[in-house]
Design a protein around this motif. Structure first.
Motif, PDB file in Angstrom:
ATOM      1  N   THR A  90     -35.403 -21.535 -19.225  1.00 34.51           N
ATOM      2  CA  THR A  90     -36.766 -22.160 -19.008  1.00 34.51           C
ATOM      3  C   THR A  90     -37.163 -22.466 -17.251  1.00 34.51           C
ATOM      4  O   THR A  90     -38.156 -22.192 -17.096  1.00 34.51           O
ATOM      5  N   TYR A  91     -36.135 -22.580 -16.781  1.00 28.97           N
ATOM      6  CA  TYR A  91     -36.520 -22.834 -15.165  1.00 28.97           C
ATOM      7  C   TYR A  91     -36.233 -21.698 -14.252  1.00 28.97           C
ATOM      8  O   TYR A  91     -36.351 -21.853 -13.133  1.00 28.97           O
ATOM      9  N   ASN A  92     -35.897 -20.775 -14.825  1.00 33.77           N
ATOM     10  CA  ASN A  92     -35.306 -19.568 -13.949  1.00 33.77           C
ATOM     11  C   ASN A  92     -36.906 -18.801 -13.537  1.00 33.77           C
ATOM     12  O   ASN A  92     -37.877 -19.048 -14.057  1.00 33.77           O
ATOM     13  N   LEU A  93     -36.581 -18.041 -12.582  1.00 30.61           N
ATOM     14  CA  LEU A  93     -37.713 -17.607 -11.776  1.00 30.61           C
ATOM     15  C   LEU A  93     -38.116 -16.130 -12.116  1.00 30.61           C
ATOM     16  O   LEU A  93     -37.327 -15.139 -12.483  1.00 30.61           O
ATOM     17  N   PRO A  94     -39.257 -15.682 -12.202  1.00 34.31           N
ATOM     18  CA  PRO A  94     -39.601 -14.244 -12.624  1.00 34.31           C
ATOM     19  C   PRO A  94     -39.246 -13.433 -11.545  1.00 34.31           C
ATOM     20  O   PRO A  94     -38.773 -13.588 -10.302  1.00 34.31           O
ATOM     21  N   ASN A  95     -39.123 -12.081 -11.914  1.00 34.92           N
ATOM     22  CA  ASN A  95     -38.757 -10.954 -11.058  1.00 34.92           C
ATOM     23  C   ASN A  95     -39.595 -10.866  -9.751  1.00 34.92           C
ATOM     24  O   ASN A  95     -40.962 -11.305  -9.916  1.00 34.92           O
ATOM     25  N   TYR A  96     -39.263 -10.416  -8.781  1.00 34.54           N
ATOM     26  CA  TYR A  96     -40.062 -10.279  -7.467  1.00 34.54           C
ATOM     27  C   TYR A  96     -40.075  -9.055  -6.785  1.00 34.54           C
ATOM     28  O   TYR A  96     -39.242  -8.113  -6.900  1.00 34.54           O
ATOM     29  N   PHE A  97     -41.338  -8.754  -6.162  1.00 35.27           N
ATOM     30  CA  PHE A  97     -41.484  -7.334  -5.778  1.00 35.27           C
ATOM     31  C   PHE A  97     -42.493  -7.494  -4.860  1.00 35.27           C
ATOM     32  O   PHE A  97     -43.559  -7.907  -4.846  1.00 35.27           O
ATOM     33  N   LYS A  98     -42.158  -6.955  -3.699  1.00 38.60           N
ATOM     34  CA  LYS A  98     -43.177  -7.055  -2.266  1.00 38.60           C
ATOM     35  C   LYS A  98     -43.152  -5.802  -1.717  1.00 38.60           C
ATOM     36  O   LYS A  98     -42.019  -5.038  -1.533  1.00 38.60           O
ATOM     37  N   LEU A  99     -44.253  -5.161  -1.405  1.00 40.10           N
ATOM     38  CA  LEU A  99     -44.550  -4.026  -0.588  1.00 40.10           C
ATOM     39  C   LEU A  99     -45.247  -4.406   0.618  1.00 40.10           C
ATOM     40  O   LEU A  99     -46.235  -5.030   0.801  1.00 40.10           O
ATOM     41  N   ASP A 100     -44.585  -3.491   1.897  1.00 45.92           N
ATOM     42  CA  ASP A 100     -45.167  -3.709   3.143  1.00 45.92           C
ATOM     43  C   ASP A 100     -45.314  -2.386   3.631  1.00 45.92           C
ATOM     44  O   ASP A 100     -44.377  -1.511   3.260  1.00 45.92           O
ATOM     45  N   GLY A 101     -46.183  -2.270   4.532  1.00 44.65           N
ATOM     46  CA  GLY A 101     -46.349  -0.802   5.328  1.00 44.65           C
ATOM     47  C   GLY A 101     -47.115  -0.943   6.596  1.00 44.65           C
ATOM     48  O   GLY A 101     -47.901  -1.811   6.615  1.00 44.65           O
ATOM     49  N   GLY A 102     -47.252   0.427   7.184  1.00 40.26           N
ATOM     50  CA  GLY A 102     -47.966   0.520   8.526  1.00 40.26           C
ATOM     51  C   GLY A 102     -48.050   1.456   9.060  1.00 40.26           C
ATOM     52  O   GLY A 102     -47.557   2.484   8.675  1.00 40.26           O
ATOM     53  N   VAL A 103     -48.557   1.475  10.238  1.00 41.05           N
ATOM     54  CA  VAL A 103     -48.771   2.824  11.178  1.00 41.05           C
ATOM     55  C   VAL A 103     -48.340   2.400  12.569  1.00 41.05           C
ATOM     56  O   VAL A 103     -48.439   1.157  12.799  1.00 41.05           O
ATOM     57  N   PHE A 104     -48.193   3.395  13.414  1.00 41.93           N
ATOM     58  CA  PHE A 104     -47.950   2.939  14.801  1.00 41.93           C
ATOM     59  C   PHE A 104     -48.211   4.128  15.998  1.00 41.93           C
ATOM     60  O   PHE A 104     -48.122   5.134  15.382  1.00 41.93           O
ATOM     61  N   TRP A 105     -48.081   4.052  17.109  1.00 41.31           N
ATOM     62  CA  TRP A 105     -48.474   5.400  17.977  1.00 41.31           C
ATOM     63  C   TRP A 105     -47.846   4.887  19.303  1.00 41.31           C
ATOM     64  O   TRP A 105     -47.646   3.724  19.776  1.00 41.31           O
ATOM     65  N   GLU A 106     -46.870   5.848  19.769  1.00 49.79           N
ATOM     66  CA  GLU A 106     -46.109   5.458  21.002  1.00 49.79           C
ATOM     67  C   GLU A 106     -46.524   6.844  21.937  1.00 49.79           C
ATOM     68  O   GLU A 106     -46.571   7.784  21.661  1.00 49.79           O
ATOM     69  N   LYS A 107     -46.663   6.468  23.247  1.00 54.33           N
ATOM     70  CA  LYS A 107     -47.048   7.415  24.205  1.00 54.33           C
ATOM     71  C   LYS A 107     -46.513   6.663  25.799  1.00 54.33           C
ATOM     72  O   LYS A 107     -46.926   5.730  26.062  1.00 54.33           O
ATOM     73  N   ASP A 108     -45.653   7.695  26.125  1.00 49.40           N
ATOM     74  CA  ASP A 108     -44.912   7.147  27.416  1.00 49.40           C
ATOM     75  C   ASP A 108     -44.432   5.822  27.404  1.00 49.40           C
ATOM     76  O   ASP A 108     -43.558   5.378  26.699  1.00 49.40           O
ATOM     77  N   LYS A 109     -45.103   4.742  27.967  1.00 46.32           N
ATOM     78  CA  LYS A 109     -44.394   3.221  27.878  1.00 46.32           C
ATOM     79  C   LYS A 109     -45.387   2.489  26.752  1.00 46.32           C
ATOM     80  O   LYS A 109     -45.191   1.277  26.909  1.00 46.32           O
ATOM     81  N   ILE A 110     -46.211   3.125  26.188  1.00 43.99           N
ATOM     82  CA  ILE A 110     -47.300   2.105  25.218  1.00 43.99           C
ATOM     83  C   ILE A 110     -46.625   2.368  23.751  1.00 43.99           C
ATOM     84  O   ILE A 110     -46.374   3.373  23.538  1.00 43.99           O
ATOM     85  N   ARG A 111     -46.832   1.146  23.130  1.00 46.49           N
ATOM     86  CA  ARG A 111     -46.443   1.252  21.612  1.00 46.49           C
ATOM     87  C   ARG A 111     -47.519   0.440  20.940  1.00 46.49           C
ATOM     88  O   ARG A 111     -47.762  -0.791  21.336  1.00 46.49           O
ATOM     89  N   LEU A 112     -48.347   0.814  19.975  1.00 49.62           N
ATOM     90  CA  LEU A 112     -49.173   0.115  19.293  1.00 49.62           C
ATOM     91  C   LEU A 112     -48.642   0.168  17.825  1.00 49.62           C
ATOM     92  O   LEU A 112     -48.402   1.059  17.018  1.00 49.62           O
TER      93      LEU A 112
END
Length: 798
Positions: A727-749
């Motif tokens: 009765t009190y148990n929790l439902p299954n859990y699913f989480k999705l994350d994602g992103g993009v990045f860019w690196e050049k020399d000394k900069i990262r976004l």
């Protein structure tokens, strides 16, 4: 005159000694003429050396006059040698050229484990054995993983990187409260156990953290006492000897703004006196109204190389947090989980904030006696102050209306800890002994006043979650009495805890057949005195053995087996009048470890069983009396699989799966809170995580990358005991994350989006209340996670 004579002789001696030394400097290049950093330059037969900086430069000072063989080495690259003749008072300039190009060097760095995979434990874990050869499941979350996933604290999605790890929802971002293998694991920092109550410690800000080591199961080499499920060890950043820095700015959903600064460099030209300084500050709102969590941290570190064999490191960290009432994360309803909107809150605007100031000081002295023996001594002092309150309903009706309550929560924690341990190596016949011995002492005190409470609502003006009205509460705001010192108020409230312990540990790892077979024989003896809730101290003496076996099938593959024990003292009053026994636990484990593709990535597969005895629970025949009975026995068993590292150039992966079965196996007669076969609260039977990151290596998109990850929790038990009908148990859990990045020399976004599918995610349990008429009622409670949200970071290295 004697003083002047002595000083004159000393000055002349120093001048003569200086005149007998020279200096070696130079620069290292890649095959295509680019400066090569992180290359090691050393003198054969000496501990003197240097590491090339971002310009490829290196300096070795005070080199004795005479002939020397200079060695240049880099992970995965061929070692080069140059013979030189050092002349007193002069400088020799050298140039080295690696066989690899700049792009190839980056791949070598990846291979060396500087991204997602660590091959070596930190020195604070005391063992000198590589992870591949350690007979235990140990997982390391590196600084690169923390950066890629934009993790800002211990409670900010970190556990997705370790198999079987789950987290209680307790008090939001204040405390980590991580569980693994059926129980909450111990929290360590730099090799010290920093747990001083059921609720701490404050989650470390990631700005001053280098990596986090997860040790699964008992670890006698670390634990004087603790739960047999394991521990995590937060390793803080130290000076590297390079002059460099990094600044970053992050912004995100719900008024999130954060900035950090990391400075690393030298305080003396000879490189003996180094420093590291990390600063961070943030304002952080919430998807729920009226909530905030603002923090800043200051963490300076200095290292002094006293001589060639002795190094002293001192570090201080201040963390300050100012947040809304800590109970505002919770939502209550007798009608079921998630029956109220995701952004719903019981928070009354205008409540005084909770403020926390956390100070810590660590001093570490390492002395290399010779090539085979090393001694380490370290002390720590941690002081924590909290002034605030927590929200919790005082009454709930079946229609959901409630009387909201606020309780005072002022607390103080003080810990003084010390360790001395020796690592050595001895060869007897054809057997190599890796020896570890040490002493671990500590004193911990915790004071808390939670003896005052205030009802925000009135019986004639109950709070209705289905039609909430915010503003000044019907019964006004609390005005807690803080006239007395906290220590005095803690006595009255019963919020006193203290602990004193001394642990002695000795381990011998015997290596046979050129160290292909390693047998570990070890034991720890611990004496401890502990008191809780202001009661008389309970004392315990206990010996815990450890037996491990690790066998190398080849240079990249090992199998291991382990039997280890732990004990956890507990305080209470037994109805029988007998002495309270400590919780005892043992872990039986075996597994397989393998490095793939020349160590670029590795896998670990483990099987375990943990038995836990003597744990106390409330006496069902005398409810609310303060008396306890022993529950019986708990058992956790399962399978864990982890993979982490750089699969291909630019392709980094961390993924894991765990099957955990944690249940009650024995119940003391008369105990009704649990039955044989009941699951242990707060775990998931199935956990699976993944995070994949790819950065383009060539072409127009070079430096551009994409990343993504998921978390799945199946068959979740609540944070309270579960009914057999779920009765009190929790439902299954699913989480999705994602992103993009860019690196050049000394900069990262970096841009990451979390909860991409915008699911209503939560964890929780049940709690027993009474209604207005005094009838008992069980209410669901939960903490919701944020809806779809983003973080955008800009980092600059200099």
């Amino acid at each position: 005159m004697r003083l002047i004579y002595t000083l004159t002789l000393w000055t002349l001696s120093c001048a003569a000694l200086f005149a007998q030394t020279g200096k070696i400097t130079g620069q290292v290049f890649s095959s295509d003429g680019q400066p090569a950093e992180q290359v090691t330059i050393g003198l054969k037969g000496s501990s003197k050396g240097a590491i090339s900086d971002a310009k490829g430069r290196f300096n070795i000072d005070k080199v004795k006059a005479g002939p020397h063989l200079v060695l240049m080495s880099f992970v995965g690259s061929e070692t080069q040698e140059k013979q030189v003749e050092v002349i007193a008072g002069e400088t020799i300039e050298l140039t080295f050229t690696l066989l690899e190009s700049a792009n190839q060097l980056q791949e070598v760095i990846v291979k060396g484990g500087n991204l997602y995979n660590n091959e070596q434990l930190s020195s604070s874990l005391k063992l000198m054995t590589p992870i591949l050869e350690t007979p235990q499941n140990v997982q390391v979350v590196t600084s690169k993983v923390l950066s890629d996933q934009q993790i800002i604290s211990m409670s900010d999605g970190l556990i997705r990187n370790v198999s079987g790890a789950t987290r209680f929802e307790h008090w939001g971002d204040m405390y980590a409260n991580i569980s693994m293998r059926g129980s909450q694991i111990q929290a360590f920092r730099n090799g010290f156990n920093v747990v001083n109550s059921f609720w701490g410690p404050l989650t470390e800000d990631m700005s001053f953290v280098e990596n986090i080591e997860f040790v699964k199961g008992p670890a006698g080499f670390m634990l004087a006492n603790g739960d047999p499920s394991g521990l995590y060890n937060v390793v803080t950043k130290k000076p590297t000897g390079e002059t460099k820095g990094e600044a970053s700015f992050t912004m995100g959903s719900f008024d999130f703004y954060r900035t950090t600064l990391d400075l690393d460099g030298k305080l003396s030209k000879d490189g003996k006196f180094l420093y590291r300084l990390n600063l961070a500050g943030q304002n952080k709102g919430s998807f729920r109204p009226f909530e905030y969590n603002n923090r800043y941290s200051i963490a300076p570190v200095i290292t002094y190389q006293i001589d060639e064999k002795t190094k002293l490191t001192a570090e201080y960290a201040l963390q300050y947090a100012k947040m809304s009432n800590v109970g505002s994360f919770y939502v209550f309803s007798p009608e079921g989980y998630a029956t109220l909107p995701r952004d719903f809150t019981l928070m009354a605007p205008g409540l005084a904030p909770t403020k926390i100031k956390d100070n810590s000081l660590f001093v570490n002295l390492q002395h290399q006696i010779n090539d085979d023996w090393k001694v380490t001594a370290q002390v720590a002092y941690l002081h924590y102050n909290m002034a605030g309150s927590s929200a919790w309903p005082a009454m709930i009706n079946s229609d959901g209306t409630m009387l909201r309550g606020v309780g005072l929560w002022d607390a103080k924690s003080e810990m003084t800890l010390g360790q001395v341990f020796v690592n050595g190596k001895v060869t007897t016949g054809g057997v190599v002994h890796r020896l570890l011995g040490g002493i671990d002492v500590g004193t911990k005190e915790y004071f808390a006043d939670w003896g005052q409470s205030h009802a925000l609502d009135t019986l004639g003006g109950l709070f209705n979650p289905k039609s909430p009205v915010y503003g000044i509460p019907a019964n006004g705001y609390p005005a807690f009495d803080r006239t007395l010192d906290l220590e005095a108020r803690a006595v009255s409230a019963g919020g006193l805890m203290d602990q004193k312990y001394t642990g002695l540990y000795l381990q011998d790892e015997l290596g046979f057949l050129d160290n292909k077979i390693r047998l570990t024989i070890a034991g720890r003896y611990t004496h401890l005195s502990q008191a809780q809730w202001g009661g008389a101290p309970d004392k315990a003496d206990h010996f815990t053995p450890r037996l491990g076996l690790s066998v190398s099938i080849d240079k990249n593959t090992s199998v291991y087996a382990l039997y280890d024990q732990a004990f956890l003292p507990q305080s209470g009053r037994l109805s029988s009048g007998k002495k309270v026994q400590p919780v005892t636990g043992n872990n039986t484990e075996f597994g397989f470890k393998r490095d793939w593709n020349d160590g670029r990535w590795n896998t670990t597969l483990s099987f375990y069983r943990i038995l836990k005895n003597n744990e106390l629970t409330g006496d069902p025949s005398r409810p609310n009396s303060g008396f306890s009975v022993e529950l019986g026995q708990k058992r956790a068993q399962g399978v864990e699989f982890d993979v982490r590292g750089s699969i291909l150039p630019g392709l980094n992966l961390t993924a894991n799966y765990a099957y955990t079965k944690s249940e009650v196996t024995k119940v003391t007669e008369g105990v009704t809170v649990a039955k044989v076969g009941d699951p242990i609260p707060g775990f998931a039977k199935h956990t699976a995580n993944g995070w994949l990151s790819y950065k383009a290596q060539h072409g127009a998109l070079k430096g551009t990358g994409i990343s993504g990850g998921f978390t799945y929790l199946g068959d979740r038990a609540t944070s309270t005991w579960s009914d057999t009908d779920d009765t009190y148990n929790l439902p299954n859990y699913f989480k999705l994350d994602g992103g993009v990045f860019w690196e050049k020399d000394k900069i990262r976004l970096t841009l990451n989006v979390f909860n991409i599918l915008d699911k209503y995610l939560y964890s929780g349990g049940t709690y027993d209340f009474t209604t207005t008429g005094g009838a008992p009622i069980t209410s669901y409670y939960w903490q919701a996670e944020a809806p779809r949200n983003y973080r955008l970071s800009l980092a600059y290295k200099f």
